[in-house]
Design an enzyme around this catalytic site. Sequence first.
Site, PDB file in Angstrom:
ATOM      1  N   HIS A 218       0.878  -1.191   0.000  1.00 49.67           N
ATOM      2  CA  HIS A 218       0.000   0.000   0.000  1.00 49.67           C
ATOM      3  C   HIS A 218       0.908   1.232   0.000  1.00 49.67           C
ATOM      4  O   HIS A 218       1.506   1.568   1.017  1.00 49.67           O
ATOM      5  CB  HIS A 218      -0.896  -0.009   1.253  1.00 49.67           C
ATOM      6  CG  HIS A 218      -1.874   1.126   1.300  1.00 49.67           C
ATOM      7  ND1 HIS A 218      -3.202   0.942   1.599  1.00 49.67           N
ATOM      8  CD2 HIS A 218      -1.729   2.461   1.108  1.00 49.67           C
ATOM      9  CE1 HIS A 218      -3.832   2.097   1.576  1.00 49.67           C
ATOM     10  NE2 HIS A 218      -2.953   3.053   1.282  1.00 49.67           N
TER      11      HIS A 218
ATOM     12  N   HIS B 249       1.559   5.349  -1.649  1.00 51.21           N
ATOM     13  CA  HIS B 249       1.186   6.543  -2.417  1.00 51.21           C
ATOM     14  C   HIS B 249       2.446   7.133  -3.034  1.00 51.21           C
ATOM     15  O   HIS B 249       3.330   7.582  -2.307  1.00 51.21           O
ATOM     16  CB  HIS B 249       0.507   7.581  -1.525  1.00 51.21           C
ATOM     17  CG  HIS B 249      -0.773   7.088  -0.926  1.00 51.21           C
ATOM     18  ND1 HIS B 249      -1.992   7.221  -1.547  1.00 51.21           N
ATOM     19  CD2 HIS B 249      -1.011   6.408   0.225  1.00 51.21           C
ATOM     20  CE1 HIS B 249      -2.928   6.663  -0.801  1.00 51.21           C
ATOM     21  NE2 HIS B 249      -2.372   6.144   0.284  1.00 51.21           N
ATOM     22  N   LEU B 250       2.497   7.113  -4.360  1.00 51.69           N
ATOM     23  CA  LEU B 250       3.681   7.651  -5.056  1.00 51.69           C
ATOM     24  C   LEU B 250       3.418   9.027  -5.659  1.00 51.69           C
ATOM     25  O   LEU B 250       4.354   9.686  -6.088  1.00 51.69           O
ATOM     26  CB  LEU B 250       4.134   6.692  -6.158  1.00 51.69           C
ATOM     27  CG  LEU B 250       4.851   5.422  -5.680  1.00 51.69           C
ATOM     28  CD1 LEU B 250       5.115   4.490  -6.869  1.00 51.69           C
ATOM     29  CD2 LEU B 250       6.167   5.766  -4.985  1.00 51.69           C
ATOM     30  N   ARG B 251       2.132   9.438  -5.737  1.00 54.14           N
ATOM     31  CA  ARG B 251       1.768  10.727  -6.351  1.00 54.14           C
ATOM     32  C   ARG B 251       2.220  10.769  -7.812  1.00 54.14           C
ATOM     33  O   ARG B 251       2.374   9.749  -8.457  1.00 54.14           O
ATOM     34  CB  ARG B 251       2.344  11.909  -5.546  1.00 54.14           C
ATOM     35  CG  ARG B 251       2.195  11.809  -4.023  1.00 54.14           C
ATOM     36  CD  ARG B 251       0.772  11.687  -3.559  1.00 54.14           C
ATOM     37  NE  ARG B 251       0.678  11.899  -2.105  1.00 54.14           N
ATOM     38  CZ  ARG B 251      -0.323  11.459  -1.357  1.00 54.14           C
ATOM     39  NH1 ARG B 251      -1.300  10.757  -1.902  1.00 54.14           N
ATOM     40  NH2 ARG B 251      -0.359  11.716  -0.067  1.00 54.14           N
TER      41      ARG B 251
ATOM     42  N   ASN C 165      -5.208   7.313  -5.875  1.00 56.35           N
ATOM     43  CA  ASN C 165      -5.923   8.553  -5.506  1.00 56.35           C
ATOM     44  C   ASN C 165      -5.182   9.800  -5.963  1.00 56.35           C
ATOM     45  O   ASN C 165      -4.888  10.700  -5.183  1.00 56.35           O
ATOM     46  CB  ASN C 165      -6.238   8.596  -4.005  1.00 56.35           C
ATOM     47  CG  ASN C 165      -5.004   8.600  -3.121  1.00 56.35           C
ATOM     48  OD1 ASN C 165      -3.953   8.067  -3.505  1.00 56.35           O
ATOM     49  ND2 ASN C 165      -5.118   9.183  -1.938  1.00 56.35           N
TER      50      ASN C 165
ATOM     51  N   LYS D  20      -9.258  -0.316  -5.659  1.00 51.10           N
ATOM     52  CA  LYS D  20      -9.318   0.333  -4.339  1.00 51.10           C
ATOM     53  C   LYS D  20     -10.677   0.978  -4.118  1.00 51.10           C
ATOM     54  O   LYS D  20     -11.170   1.723  -4.968  1.00 51.10           O
ATOM     55  CB  LYS D  20      -8.223   1.403  -4.247  1.00 51.10           C
ATOM     56  CG  LYS D  20      -8.162   2.165  -2.929  1.00 51.10           C
ATOM     57  CD  LYS D  20      -7.648   1.325  -1.784  1.00 51.10           C
ATOM     58  CE  LYS D  20      -7.734   2.054  -0.447  1.00 51.10           C
ATOM     59  NZ  LYS D  20      -6.595   2.924  -0.185  1.00 51.10           N
TER      60      LYS D  20
ATOM     61  N   HIS E 124     -10.515   0.974   1.962  1.00 54.65           N
ATOM     62  CA  HIS E 124     -10.291   1.962   3.032  1.00 54.65           C
ATOM     63  C   HIS E 124     -11.474   1.823   3.982  1.00 54.65           C
ATOM     64  O   HIS E 124     -12.577   2.268   3.680  1.00 54.65           O
ATOM     65  CB  HIS E 124     -10.195   3.397   2.477  1.00 54.65           C
ATOM     66  CG  HIS E 124      -9.899   4.394   3.550  1.00 54.65           C
ATOM     67  ND1 HIS E 124      -8.682   5.041   3.659  1.00 54.65           N
ATOM     68  CD2 HIS E 124     -10.631   4.824   4.603  1.00 54.65           C
ATOM     69  CE1 HIS E 124      -8.689   5.826   4.727  1.00 54.65           C
ATOM     70  NE2 HIS E 124      -9.872   5.719   5.306  1.00 54.65           N
TER      71      HIS E 124
ATOM     72  N   HIS F 115      -4.597  -0.802   5.912  1.00 59.18           N
ATOM     73  CA  HIS F 115      -4.134  -0.074   7.104  1.00 59.18           C
ATOM     74  C   HIS F 115      -5.056  -0.291   8.315  1.00 59.18           C
ATOM     75  O   HIS F 115      -5.627   0.657   8.849  1.00 59.18           O
ATOM     76  CB  HIS F 115      -3.920   1.421   6.836  1.00 59.18           C
ATOM     77  CG  HIS F 115      -4.937   2.079   5.932  1.00 59.18           C
ATOM     78  ND1 HIS F 115      -6.287   2.007   6.155  1.00 59.18           N
ATOM     79  CD2 HIS F 115      -4.779   2.809   4.811  1.00 59.18           C
ATOM     80  CE1 HIS F 115      -6.906   2.678   5.204  1.00 59.18           C
ATOM     81  NE2 HIS F 115      -6.017   3.167   4.378  1.00 59.18           N
TER      82      HIS F 115
ATOM     83  N   LEU G 187      -4.924   8.956   8.166  1.00 54.97           N
ATOM     84  CA  LEU G 187      -6.214   8.271   8.230  1.00 54.97           C
ATOM     85  C   LEU G 187      -6.054   6.833   7.752  1.00 54.97           C
ATOM     86  O   LEU G 187      -5.409   6.621   6.725  1.00 54.97           O
ATOM     87  CB  LEU G 187      -7.249   9.003   7.359  1.00 54.97           C
ATOM     88  CG  LEU G 187      -7.731  10.328   7.938  1.00 54.97           C
ATOM     89  CD1 LEU G 187      -8.574  11.081   6.916  1.00 54.97           C
ATOM     90  CD2 LEU G 187      -8.522  10.108   9.221  1.00 54.97           C
TER      91      LEU G 187
ATOM     92  N   ASP H 155       1.470   2.573   3.480  1.00 53.90           N
ATOM     93  CA  ASP H 155       0.637   3.773   3.335  1.00 53.90           C
ATOM     94  C   ASP H 155       1.486   5.033   3.419  1.00 53.90           C
ATOM     95  O   ASP H 155       1.004   6.077   3.875  1.00 53.90           O
ATOM     96  CB  ASP H 155      -0.496   3.793   4.382  1.00 53.90           C
ATOM     97  CG  ASP H 155      -1.622   4.748   3.999  1.00 53.90           C
ATOM     98  OD1 ASP H 155      -1.681   5.180   2.830  1.00 53.90           O
ATOM     99  OD2 ASP H 155      -2.437   5.070   4.882  1.00 53.90           O
TER     100      ASP H 155
ATOM    101  N   HIS I  30       2.998  14.509   1.678  1.00 51.34           N
ATOM    102  CA  HIS I  30       2.387  15.814   1.380  1.00 51.34           C
ATOM    103  C   HIS I  30       3.462  16.852   1.656  1.00 51.34           C
ATOM    104  O   HIS I  30       4.238  16.688   2.606  1.00 51.34           O
ATOM    105  CB  HIS I  30       1.205  16.098   2.323  1.00 51.34           C
ATOM    106  CG  HIS I  30       0.034  15.189   2.136  1.00 51.34           C
ATOM    107  ND1 HIS I  30      -0.943  15.409   1.195  1.00 51.34           N
ATOM    108  CD2 HIS I  30      -0.321  14.052   2.774  1.00 51.34           C
ATOM    109  CE1 HIS I  30      -1.854  14.447   1.269  1.00 51.34           C
ATOM    110  NE2 HIS I  30      -1.503  13.602   2.213  1.00 51.34           N
TER     111      HIS I  30
ATOM    112  N   ALA J 212      -4.041  14.541   5.761  1.00 54.75           N
ATOM    113  CA  ALA J 212      -3.725  13.271   6.427  1.00 54.75           C
ATOM    114  C   ALA J 212      -2.643  12.550   5.646  1.00 54.75           C
ATOM    115  O   ALA J 212      -2.695  12.497   4.415  1.00 54.75           O
ATOM    116  CB  ALA J 212      -4.974  12.404   6.491  1.00 54.75           C
TER     117      ALA J 212
HETATM  118  O1  DOR Z   1      -3.314   9.256   5.830  1.00 53.32           O
HETATM  119  C1  DOR Z   1      -3.701   8.986   4.707  1.00 53.32           C
HETATM  120  N1  DOR Z   1      -3.163   9.560   3.620  1.00 53.32           N
HETATM  121  N2  DOR Z   1      -4.692   8.096   4.559  1.00 53.32           N
HETATM  122  C2  DOR Z   1      -5.250   7.849   3.368  1.00 53.32           C
HETATM  123  O2  DOR Z   1      -6.149   7.052   3.313  1.00 53.32           O
HETATM  124  C3  DOR Z   1      -4.813   8.591   2.156  1.00 53.32           C
HETATM  125  C4  DOR Z   1      -3.455   9.078   2.304  1.00 53.32           C
HETATM  126  C5  DOR Z   1      -3.079  10.099   1.265  1.00 53.32           C
HETATM  127  O3  DOR Z   1      -3.305   9.860   0.084  1.00 53.32           O
HETATM  128  O4  DOR Z   1      -2.495  11.130   1.633  1.00 53.32           O
HETATM  129 ZN    ZN Z   2      -3.373   5.016   1.674  1.00 51.03          ZN
END
Ligand code: DOR
Ligand code: ZN
Length: 344
Positions: free
Chosen positions: A13, A15-17, A41, A99, A136, A174, A219, A247, A251, A263
């Site tokens: 899990h 997030h690479l953006r 996302n 997802k 999620h 998560h 989150l 996860d 940011h 989050a």
């Molecule tokens: O903390 C989180 N950040 N929880 C998520 O479900 C999404 C993630 C994000 O994409 O920043």
């Molecule tokens: Zn996530």
Amino acid sequence: MDSLTIRRPDDWHLHLRDGAMLTAVLPESARHFARALVMPNLVPPVVTGAEAAAYAARIRAALPPGAAFTPLMTLYLTGATDPADVAAAHAAGIVTAVKLYPAGATTNSASGVRDFDAVRPVLEAMAQAGVPLCVHGEVTDPAVDIFDREAVFLARVLEPLRRAVPGLRVVLEHVTTVEGLAYVRDGGPGIAATITAHHLAINRNAIFAGGIRPHAYCLPVAKREHHRAALVAAATSGDPRFFLGTDSAPHVDAAKEAACGCAGCFTAPLALPLVAEVFDRAGALDRLEGFVSRHGAAFYGLPPNPGTLSLRRGDPLRLPGRLATGAGPVTLFDPGFPLHWHVV
Ligand code: DOR
Ligand code: ZN
């Protein structure tokens, strides 16, 4: 034990953006992990097989020369998702999983699912084709306390959904609570859960230690200490239904250190040393390989990675506090205790 060699791990899990952020954070994961399940996302989200293929190509293009890293792609389930497109993208090897974000549950979830009955045809096609659903697991009902949203989701959404579509393979992403762990343990075949590095390290006090700590906010939000202890017990138990999904969610600091901060904990540079530290403290280093390198692959029907990774116990790791990115600095997650395991 002062050193340890395991199969190269996977992050189930991540997030690479995209764009400048992708370029900066991808090497941090590729350094330790051989594969990662990449979350969809983005803005706009990755909804179709064609969009997933294009995103995978951007990820491969952003890899440092010589890096051996395979992105495993996911699709973002929306009310408009086409069951045939999901099945075709999976059959073509473009997509590993889908997802489910309840609309409004977290970062960039506005396009998520509002009506769970409306996506039933997609879930049925997935069950038929053997495509896992990554969930999620939080309700968005503002009347439900934020610390109870995972537990309420199990009864209100996940159990009815699984009953409606038997045969659908599900990953509770998560997981953060005793209730979530019990749900997975009692859930029969076809359900597993990822556990993050940060939820193994902190409880909810860390978010408020001496003031508000935006870099400990994610989150699902971290819960009470007994939940964290139960997560450590599950991760270190050797139970194949539990595996690492970091996860890691970068940011820029400006978006975290704000009146309404995003989050997400950015853990990619330290996730593996952190998990090793947690397993060491629990006297379970012999089970680390299962949690980070074997259980997830087995659930997804993939062989473990052929290569190995070695860890060595040494002086506390000295990590930079921030990663510079083209989008701005990103503060690394601070577990609040020293990490002694170095990736060799
Ligand atoms: O903390 C989180 N950040 N929880 C998520 O479900 C999404 C993630 C994000 O994409 O920043
Ligand atoms: Zn996530």
